[in-house]
Each structure stands twice: as C-alpha cells, then as structure tokens.
Design a protein around this motif. Structure first.
Motif, PDB file in Angstrom:
ATOM      1  N   ASN A   3      46.395  53.336  12.989  1.00  0.00           N
ATOM      2  CA  ASN A   3      45.263  52.807  12.221  1.00  0.00           C
ATOM      3  C   ASN A   3      45.692  52.145  10.921  1.00  0.00           C
ATOM      4  N   ASN A   4      46.952  51.698  10.873  1.00  0.00           N
ATOM      5  CA  ASN A   4      47.461  50.987   9.711  1.00  0.00           C
ATOM      6  C   ASN A   4      47.474  51.849   8.444  1.00  0.00           C
ATOM      7  N   LYS A   5      47.369  53.171   8.602  1.00  0.00           N
ATOM      8  CA  LYS A   5      47.417  54.094   7.468  1.00  0.00           C
ATOM      9  C   LYS A   5      48.430  55.173   7.780  1.00  0.00           C
ATOM     10  N   ASN A   7      50.073  58.951   6.168  1.00  0.00           N
ATOM     11  CA  ASN A   7      49.979  60.020   5.178  1.00  0.00           C
ATOM     12  C   ASN A   7      51.348  60.315   4.596  1.00  0.00           C
ATOM     13  N   THR A  18      47.321  58.889   1.186  1.00  0.00           N
ATOM     14  CA  THR A  18      47.379  58.010   2.351  1.00  0.00           C
ATOM     15  C   THR A  18      47.656  56.613   1.828  1.00  0.00           C
ATOM     16  N   VAL A  19      48.603  55.926   2.482  1.00  0.00           N
ATOM     17  CA  VAL A  19      48.928  54.556   2.118  1.00  0.00           C
ATOM     18  C   VAL A  19      48.506  53.653   3.277  1.00  0.00           C
ATOM     19  N   GLU A  20      47.822  52.576   2.930  1.00  0.00           N
ATOM     20  CA  GLU A  20      47.378  51.616   3.931  1.00  0.00           C
ATOM     21  C   GLU A  20      48.416  50.519   4.076  1.00  0.00           C
ATOM     22  N   LYS A  52      46.662  49.896  -2.304  1.00  0.00           N
ATOM     23  CA  LYS A  52      46.804  50.411  -0.936  1.00  0.00           C
ATOM     24  C   LYS A  52      46.987  51.925  -0.856  1.00  0.00           C
ATOM     25  N   GLN A  54      45.454  55.902  -1.485  1.00  0.00           N
ATOM     26  CA  GLN A  54      44.333  56.808  -1.743  1.00  0.00           C
ATOM     27  C   GLN A  54      44.937  58.186  -1.995  1.00  0.00           C
TER      28      GLN A  54
END
Length: 137
Positions: A3-5, A7, A18-20, A52, A54
């Motif tokens: 999902n392009n994310k 942890n 979490t980094v996107e 990017k 959270q």
C-alpha cells in the motif's frame, strides 16, 4: 512496500511511525561522520519529502544533534535505546529515513555508495569474512 506505506520503529519500540513511499533516493554513505554516527562502515539512508511521515509514538523521545561545523550533517535518535530515527534535513528539503528503521521491503535498493574514499580500511576484508546464520560457535 505494501500500500505504498511502510512501518518503522526504533530498537525499544517507543518511537514508531509510518512512512509513505515511494522513496526518492537510497544512499549508503561512507563518510567518516556517518561511520561515527552508526558505529559501522556506512549509514544506509533513504530520502523522501518531509510530508511523508506519520508519527505514532515517541516524538518527545527523539534527540537531534546538528554538527555545528557541517552544512548538512545531523543525527536523530531515540533517547531511550539510541537507535537512529527519521529526521528532516537541516534545509527542510528531505525526510531522511535510516534503512534499518523500517520493517520490511522499502521498495527501493541502494543506488549509490557516497563518500567511497572515506570507507574504513577494514571494509574490503570484512566482505570476505566467513558468514554465519547467527553467532559463530
């Protein structure tokens, strides 16, 4: 990267985020400063934009050190366990994520070995050393 994310957390788990993706760059830096910061031959650093990340926990535990005589060098780490954690570059242009911070495949591979001339004198011999699955017997 699912999902392009992806942890990530420090060793003690108190700092997490979490980094996107996707990441823009992935460098292995052999400069003498990164050797001191990691206690190893190089720092494995991935770059993306500052928006990017959270944060989930532990931001108050993060300590930052900006080397006064350096234009770019910084070190951010968990004050509980000492693990390197993501940080915004001094000029605000990048989110820099230590590769060891993330869990799983970041969806990018190292593209360059930078400051190669500063690699430690034992680096090549270390690549030729015997490999073990865990501690040698």
């Amino acid at each position: 990267m699912i999902n392009n994310k992806i942890n990530g957390s420090c060793l003690c788990g108190k700092v997490s985020s979490t980094v996107e993706g996707p990441f823009n760059k992935f460098y292995q830096c052999y400069c003498d400063r990164c050797q001191k910061k990691t206690g190893s031959a190089f720092a494995a650093l991935m770059f993306t934009t500052p928006d990017k990340i959270q944060w989930h926990s532990g931001q108050a535990l993060i300590k930052r050190f900006d080397l006064p005589q350096a234009q770019r060098f910084s070190n951010c780490f968990c004050s509980e366990c000492g693990s390197q954690v993501p940080y915004i570059s001094r000029d605000g242009a990048f989110l820099i994520v230590p590769a060891g911070y993330v869990t799983g495949d970041p969806g990018i591979k190292p593209s360059a070995n930078i400051f190669w001339a500063e690699r430690p004198c034992w680096f090549e011999e270390g690549k030729q050393a015997e490999n073990f699955e865990d501690y040698p017997k």
